[in-house]
Enzyme design. Sequence first.
Site, PDB file in Angstrom:
ATOM      1  N   GLU A 111       2.554   0.416  -2.395  1.00 21.39           N
ATOM      2  CA  GLU A 111       1.905   0.061  -0.953  1.00 21.39           C
ATOM      3  C   GLU A 111       2.745   0.267   0.014  1.00 21.39           C
ATOM      4  OE1 GLU A 111       0.716  -4.365   0.574  1.00 21.39           O
ATOM      5  OE2 GLU A 111       2.227  -4.111  -0.922  1.00 21.39           O
ATOM      6  N   LYS A 115      -7.861  -2.866   1.478  1.00 17.86           N
ATOM      7  CA  LYS A 115      -7.640  -4.063   0.802  1.00 17.86           C
ATOM      8  C   LYS A 115      -8.408  -5.167   1.279  1.00 17.86           C
ATOM      9  CE  LYS A 115      -3.720  -7.383  -0.084  1.00 17.86           C
ATOM     10  NZ  LYS A 115      -2.330  -7.563   0.325  1.00 17.86           N
ATOM     11  N   CYS A 147      -1.114  -5.298  -3.932  1.00 14.71           N
ATOM     12  CA  CYS A 147      -0.039  -6.487  -3.920  1.00 14.71           C
ATOM     13  C   CYS A 147      -0.835  -7.390  -4.627  1.00 14.71           C
ATOM     14  CB  CYS A 147       0.174  -6.894  -2.362  1.00 14.71           C
ATOM     15  SG  CYS A 147       1.475  -8.044  -2.302  1.00 14.71           S
TER      16      CYS A 147
END
Length: 566
Positions: free
Chosen positions: A313, A377, A434
């Site tokens: 990430e 995301k 994440c």
Amino acid sequence: MHDTGPSGAALAAPAPSLGLASLAHRIALTSGWTRLALAWLAGACGALAQPPFGLVPALCVSLVPAVWLLDGAATASSRLGRRAGTAVAAGAIGWAWGFGYLTAGLWWLGAAFLVEADQFAYLMPLGVLGLPAGLGLFYGVGFAAARLVWSAGPGRIAALAFGLSAAEWLRGHLFTGFPWNALGMALGQNLWLMQAASVIGVYGLTVLAVLTCAAPATLADAGGPARRLGPSLAALLLLIGLGAGGALRVPADPVPEVPGVRLRLVQANIPQDARFNPRNRDGILERYLGLSDSATAPDRRGLHDVTHLIWPESSFPFLIQRDPQALRRIGGALPPGTLLVTGAARADEPLPGERLRFYNSILMIGQDGFTGGRYDKLHLVPFGEYLPGPVDSLLRALGLKQFVAVPGGFTAGEASERPPLAVPGLPPVAPSICYEAIFPGAVASRRERPGLLLNVTNDGWFGDTPGPRQHFAQARLRAVEEGVPLVRAANTGISAVVDPYGRVTGMLPVGAEGVLDRNLPTNLRETTPYVRFGDVFFTIMLLGCLALALAARHRRASPPPRGASM
């Protein structure tokens, strides 16, 4: 004066002076701050059942006193009336228990506030104590609901399983959800026990965890051996059955591999305080490229046989899409046929009158630059990646900002559900960034079955603490629920490849710098029951616990048959 009705019958009989029954009676009769402190300590003990400790008996030590404390909730006096007062007392016990459980399990969040201590250290109490205190309200509701269907004897174990499991589900869904360290994870770390998640998911495991770990509370009850020992023996048999079923499900041989796919995961272990400093841009890029091309064995010479290179990430402290020089540097380092899949921040050109929008994304880069699609995301971290809209202006006026130094915070992706990502050379990819990997049932599209779960993350915020281990354990359980392998690349944390049974085929531990070369396991031929039915089985289990609790309460409330001995 003891409550002798159905909801408080556990206290009706005098307690023996010695032994477990005496201890249970003493705990039940605590009150005030002593009661709340004991509930907090019991909850905190339960955190030892979570990674990296995995001490399942600690959850017994946590839940058994919780049962006895709820037995004593009926002794509280209240102007609200006996029933309402008992529920309020139970709610206070539950809040203190949850506060202790989450404080002991999430203390490592404080490390993130020290990365830029000059800006965020003063806010540490909000994360370390404020978040657990707020989330503890869910457990308060769960304990209160359990106490409303409480009765003496084994039935109250089902009541607690109903209330506490419902509370965990609500915690995982309301207000954007935060299902971190659901109680079911106590069973979700063992390879054999975790196989049940392929049917009932982590919330179903939560029901089983509460039933089995709270059952020993009945050892202190009055009555015959069946009443006292039965629940504990049933819990033991249940665990043995789960383990045996899981052992039969996991094959002895490795899962077949996807032909022609060679993965290389890079874990650079860049310190968090250096990671987002633009002055380190060139050094960070060269570090990733140097690791990517390193030789790990005589037959593993750099990237020459790697098909897919995976970086974690937000790998760059700059916008790679706006840096042609860096993009050419990456493309020039990639051999023909090798594709880089990387986490990166990106920006959209704004419409007239709008601010620049930033996204936390997964991008693909080949020799000729960007290729294929991207993933933005969907489930952002409140306060970490954005400030909640309704209170954004107020919080900014108070000087608060999100951790990630992006003007205005990140913008969530626009897809209605997690779309499959088409990566050349790979089966359909279910991407997550994440903490998106901690949400059961939400890591993959239900319209198209993926061939792998790809999770890129940066756990460097939390250092060498339980946090990165807990994060990986939850992502690993998603592979079992979905029946799909997991490929996970972390800046630091745990980078790993996990097969669809939850077996780790390769791993880089927390704090390690290096690369991991692995082939890609295939997914299971058949979709798991959890994928097909979601939380249906959990709902049935939850209602079953409620039915058992109500039936036990009804039996206690019913008058004995005419002619029965009194």
